[in-house]
Motif scaffolding. Sequence first.
Motif, mmCIF file in Angstrom:
data_model
loop_
_atom_site.group_PDB
_atom_site.id
_atom_site.type_symbol
_atom_site.label_atom_id
_atom_site.label_comp_id
_atom_site.label_asym_id
_atom_site.label_seq_id
_atom_site.Cartn_x
_atom_site.Cartn_y
_atom_site.Cartn_z
ATOM 1 N N ALA A 118 -42.359 -35.647 -64.543
ATOM 2 C CA ALA A 118 -42.154 -35.618 -65.991
ATOM 3 C C ALA A 118 -43.454 -35.446 -66.766
ATOM 4 O O ALA A 118 -43.474 -34.763 -67.806
ATOM 5 C CB ALA A 118 -41.455 -36.903 -66.436
ATOM 6 N N TYR A 119 -44.556 -36.041 -66.280
ATOM 7 C CA TYR A 119 -45.796 -36.057 -67.049
ATOM 8 C C TYR A 119 -47.015 -35.556 -66.276
ATOM 9 O O TYR A 119 -47.907 -34.942 -66.861
ATOM 10 C CB TYR A 119 -46.067 -37.476 -67.570
ATOM 11 N N GLY A 120 -47.068 -35.812 -64.971
ATOM 12 C CA GLY A 120 -48.268 -35.479 -64.214
ATOM 13 C C GLY A 120 -48.439 -34.002 -63.952
ATOM 14 O O GLY A 120 -49.514 -33.436 -64.188
ATOM 15 N N TYR A 143 -48.754 -39.555 -71.565
ATOM 16 C CA TYR A 143 -47.592 -40.387 -71.843
ATOM 17 C C TYR A 143 -47.945 -41.564 -72.740
ATOM 18 O O TYR A 143 -49.103 -41.998 -72.819
ATOM 19 C CB TYR A 143 -46.977 -40.909 -70.534
ATOM 20 N N THR A 144 -46.934 -42.106 -73.399
ATOM 21 C CA THR A 144 -47.045 -43.339 -74.169
ATOM 22 C C THR A 144 -46.300 -44.440 -73.424
ATOM 23 O O THR A 144 -45.571 -44.180 -72.447
ATOM 24 C CB THR A 144 -46.421 -43.170 -75.564
ATOM 25 N N ASP A 175 -41.810 -45.768 -55.180
ATOM 26 C CA ASP A 175 -42.308 -44.445 -54.797
ATOM 27 C C ASP A 175 -41.556 -43.348 -55.539
ATOM 28 O O ASP A 175 -42.158 -42.416 -56.077
ATOM 29 C CB ASP A 175 -42.159 -44.224 -53.289
ATOM 30 N N ASP A 176 -40.245 -43.450 -55.545
ATOM 31 C CA ASP A 176 -39.454 -42.415 -56.208
ATOM 32 C C ASP A 176 -39.602 -42.473 -57.727
ATOM 33 O O ASP A 176 -39.494 -41.456 -58.414
ATOM 34 C CB ASP A 176 -37.980 -42.534 -55.806
ATOM 35 N N PHE A 177 -39.851 -43.669 -58.263
ATOM 36 C CA PHE A 177 -40.137 -43.738 -59.700
ATOM 37 C C PHE A 177 -41.475 -43.055 -60.004
ATOM 38 O O PHE A 177 -41.606 -42.343 -61.007
ATOM 39 C CB PHE A 177 -40.167 -45.187 -60.186
#
Length: 602
Positions: A425-427, A433-434, A416-418
């Motif tokens: 970072a990306y959303g 993202y790659t 969940d935290d990841f």
Amino acid sequence: MKFLFPIFLFGSMLCAQTNRYEISFDNAVHHEAVVQGTFPELKTDTVAFRMSRSSPGRYALHEFGKNVYAFKAIDSKGKVLEVLRPDPYQWLVTGHDGTITISYILFANRGGGTYSQVDETHAHLNIPATFMYAPALEDRKIEVDFKVREDLKWKVATQMPLVSGTTYSAPNLYYFMDSPTEISNFSVREFEVEDHGKKQKIRFVLHHNGTEEELDAYFENVKKVVLAEREVYGELPDFDYGTYTFLACYVPNASGDGMEHRNSTILTSTRSLANGGAEGNIGTVSHEFFHAWNVERIRPKGLEPFDFEKANMTGALWFAEGFTSYYTRLNLCRAGIISPEAYIESITGTFNYVWNSPARQFFNPIEMSYQAPFVDAATTVDPVNRENTFISYYSYGSVLGLALDLSLRVENLNLDDFMKFVWNAYGKSEKPYTLDNLQQALADYAGRNFADTFFDNYIYKSGMPDYKLLLKTVGVTLAQDAEDPYFGASVSLNGDGHGEIRSNPKMGTPAYVAGLDKGDEITAINGQGFPDGQHFSTYIQGLKVGDTLKITFNRYGVQKETNVVLASNPKYRLFLLEKEGAKVSKKQLRHRSEWLKKGGSD
């Protein structure tokens, strides 16, 4: 082309030209719609109009132009214009006076997430399957007037904002193409969710043949799903226009499907809410709403910019679709809709499908993702060997999500935290993202050694994590029965006392080693007739590992014989330790509770 959904530049939109469509359904009984589009202020003599070959959320080609006919084009004075056809997908119109109005008939009779369906119960529209577009005019604002059948009490539901009456707008072509629309005599439920002082509306639109009371009860579970999934990320996405819309059709004429979009999703099923349908349909709600974060905003770079003229491919579907699949039933459990025991046991089928597949020797999860254009509702007529060469990235990613979650929890971290980390970072910034970005994000969250071990062994290679050890940490047993006999092919009665092999035997199985193949008709076993009135699997269960079966079978009209030596069934079982009387420690129960009943860290 640019990103599928750019940030709105409202200032430039106000002065841009507007393309206008209208669609009507007078011949709905025969599944026809009439579409008209007007394109003003044209600067080139020749304008190309196309039907899409692909659709947001799908990865294969679907050739929507095959259902278009009676195409015509006129200028602003009604003059009929010349039309050329350079390929099956486009119409080139020349000789206009600055304005072109096109019209055509669309045949539409598949109500799911990819195609459109028009009949006297509804007009269920996937926009790429319905509306022709001009690629050169992709930045223009669009307005569309849905000419509803008032005699059928139709209304309009879509993520597009209302202009007036039954006219809706989109800021550009890409938002329009991503805005499925349901037109029917539907019911609506809604509630508000507040994040950081901002309220957003969640709408559930349902076209069904059931009762309002059934919808009320179902909507309570929809709300539970929404809130459980918000808990994973800590907040809802910032929905355009402040609203997210579920567009559900649970009717006999629909096709079972689910398809995510930026601020909405299509949910279709032949099952009503009665007689178990509510329980059967809620999983699609969970899966598709999770996509509002993972895929729609946490978006693989391979899907940007989305190309409506070809198949779209990315190697990240094990994460985009697979991790979403992992959370689908996990969040139903966390929301209290299914029990922990039911959730654990539901993993079994997917787990066996992935880890007993010979396909891992050919492709890793990235390469399985690359297969999407061939398998994502794609249609071919030549036989394929998918039983031996393909594992769905939904399933593969789902069991890898389980492994990563439990592995992180061993380190006092969690998936969940990841997911929150990737979201931030990306959303939130909607930066595609790659795969390298994902690996670096995991390294930033859990450490370089952890991330490299996971990616090197399970993503770039096809290794199997130590599930037995990982599941034990949450009081779950993973077991196989060495005494359970296994034949290795699906065999069914064909009505004349014989049995037919219905699928390609998996590599290495007893049936495969014995040279049996799909389509072989088994006529005798050990000189006896095929088991009468018995399922073949039940017959095999009465035998023992190591037994030899002399199989007589017909292939292409020729009688043949072979010997099959039964092996141990490779099937796994997942179940709670306490279910079979084993002792579960307080630590295992605590870890299970944190996993199944709680999101990430507070």
